[in-house]
Design an enzyme around this catalytic site. Structure first.
Site, PDB file in Angstrom:
ATOM      1  CG  HIS A 105      -1.640  -1.199   1.369  1.00 46.68           C
ATOM      2  ND1 HIS A 105      -2.655  -1.559   0.306  1.00 46.68           N
ATOM      3  CD2 HIS A 105      -1.759  -2.387   2.465  1.00 46.68           C
ATOM      4  CE1 HIS A 105      -3.134  -2.804   1.001  1.00 46.68           C
ATOM      5  NE2 HIS A 105      -2.663  -3.099   2.098  1.00 46.68           N
ATOM      6  CD  GLU A 122      -3.110  -3.535   5.908  1.00 54.26           C
ATOM      7  OE1 GLU A 122      -4.197  -3.349   5.783  1.00 54.26           O
ATOM      8  OE2 GLU A 122      -2.280  -4.203   5.139  1.00 54.26           O
ATOM      9  CG  HIS A 180       1.048  -6.697   3.426  1.00 55.36           C
ATOM     10  ND1 HIS A 180       1.320  -5.202   3.032  1.00 55.36           N
ATOM     11  CD2 HIS A 180      -0.360  -6.741   3.198  1.00 55.36           C
ATOM     12  CE1 HIS A 180       0.055  -4.725   2.426  1.00 55.36           C
ATOM     13  NE2 HIS A 180      -0.812  -5.607   2.837  1.00 55.36           N
ATOM     14  NE  ARG A 200      -5.243  -8.325  -6.540  1.00 56.43           N
ATOM     15  CZ  ARG A 200      -6.104  -7.763  -7.202  1.00 56.43           C
ATOM     16  NH1 ARG A 200      -5.948  -7.766  -8.554  1.00 56.43           N
ATOM     17  NH2 ARG A 200      -7.195  -7.414  -6.671  1.00 56.43           N
TER      18      ARG A 200
END
Length: 327
Positions: A105, A122, A180, A200
């Site tokens: 991200h 996150e 991740h 992605r």
């Protein structure tokens, strides 16, 4: 204007190619007829997917409407001043019955430039994990941009990634920029910035029901990746019974684990923030001035900033929640 109270929201369910049915089996979610329910968005302010209140006299109102009306009384004065009517966190449960794609991200700066959106830092709390389940967080060795591209182009990217066996209670903090992936057999709680921007990188050459591979974002991801290598990616913490034990704290959120078997007085007057409870185990009551709200396993509750003092009373032998707020 009637007083605010602990708010529950209607979960926003998402079918995923890698999803399953453990949101129903382990967290009592009503997943309807979704055969592969991968995500339950518990609290969301993402455009087009804004949470709707599911309890009390405010039932049917959405989260942004509430912030427009109640402003700092709902989210905290400093938070309202910074974020306006956009709730700053996206709160989810995720059920991975197959490996999720390898992702990254962008940070705030890059995401603002490209998407006029926030970045996505996150964290994950593992609610349940099958034996041998793996989580990828970061690289397993020092990696340059050139080495990364070489391995990616040769289909060997996974050789560079750090995979760790995981178990219930494990915590991973994933700052924007860290590569991740959630492995199969894992049910987790995810707390993140309000952003739906995902790059992605690799998806194991999977195809959908129409025989199409999912889109990859190779070029976009390259500038977003933080190639920094670390010896340890799993978050270490110590949990004390009947006390809020901090597990992650960053600029965007603080998350505690609270495992309690006795009535607790919670004083939040110095927070100037909402508080979110994600219920992992058991049942409990939130007693507040003007009322009482029962909370069951799998439910998520938003405690408005104006409720500065509450009592948490377990209705089962013990209850376990994630306690989330912004410092």
């Amino acid at each position: 204007m009637a007083g605010l109270y602990p708010l529950k929201f209607k979960p926003i369910l998402h079918e995923k190619i890698w999803g399953g049915n453990r949101l129903k089996e382990l967290l009592n979610k009503d997943i309807d007829n979704l055969p592969n329910c991968g995500e339950s968005w518990e609290i969301s302010s993402v455009e087009g997917k804004i949470s709707e209140v599911n309890n009390g006299y405010l039932q049917g109102n959405n989260l942004q409407e509430l912030i427009e009306v109640y402003m700092g009384d709902l989210v905290g004065e400093k938070i309202y001043k910074k974020y306006g009517i956009e709730f700053p966190l996206l709160i989810k449960f995720i059920d991975a019955q197959a490996d999720l794609s390898i992702q990254v991200h962008p940070n705030d700066e890059l995401s603002k430039k490209r998407h006029n959106a926030y970045g996505k830092t996150e964290m994950w709390y593992v609610v349940n994990a099958e034996d041998g389940s793996l989580i990828n967080s970061g690289f397993n060795q020092p990696v340059t941009r050139e080495k990364y591209l070489e391995y990616l182009e040769n289909g060997k990217l996974t050789d560079l990634l750090c995979y760790e066996k995981t178990a219930t209670g494990d915590v991973f903090f994933i700052p924007a920029g860290r590569v991740h992936a959630i492995g199969k057999g894992i049910l987790l709680a995810e707390i993140q910035q309000t952003s739906d921007v995902t790059y992605r990188i690799y998806d194991y050459d999977r195809k959908d029901e129409n025989g199409n591979k999912r889109e990859l974002h190779t070029d976009l991801a390259l500038d977003a990746i933080d190639f920094t290598y670390q010896d340890e990616y799993k978050t270490k913490y110590k949990a004390e019974k009947n006390k809020s034990s901090e597990i992650v704290s960053c600029d965007y959120f603080t998350t505690n684990i609270l495992d309690f078997s006795e009535k607790l007085e919670k004083d939040y007057h110095h927070f100037d923030s909402f508080v979110v409870y994600m219920t992992l185990e058991g049942q409990f009551n939130i007693e507040y001035e003007g009322g009482n709200e029962k909370v069951n396993k799998g439910e998520t509750v938003l405690l408005p900033a104006s409720l500065e003092s509450v009592r948490l009373k377990p209705e089962t032998e013990s209850a376990k929640v994630l306690e989330i707020y912004i410092k």
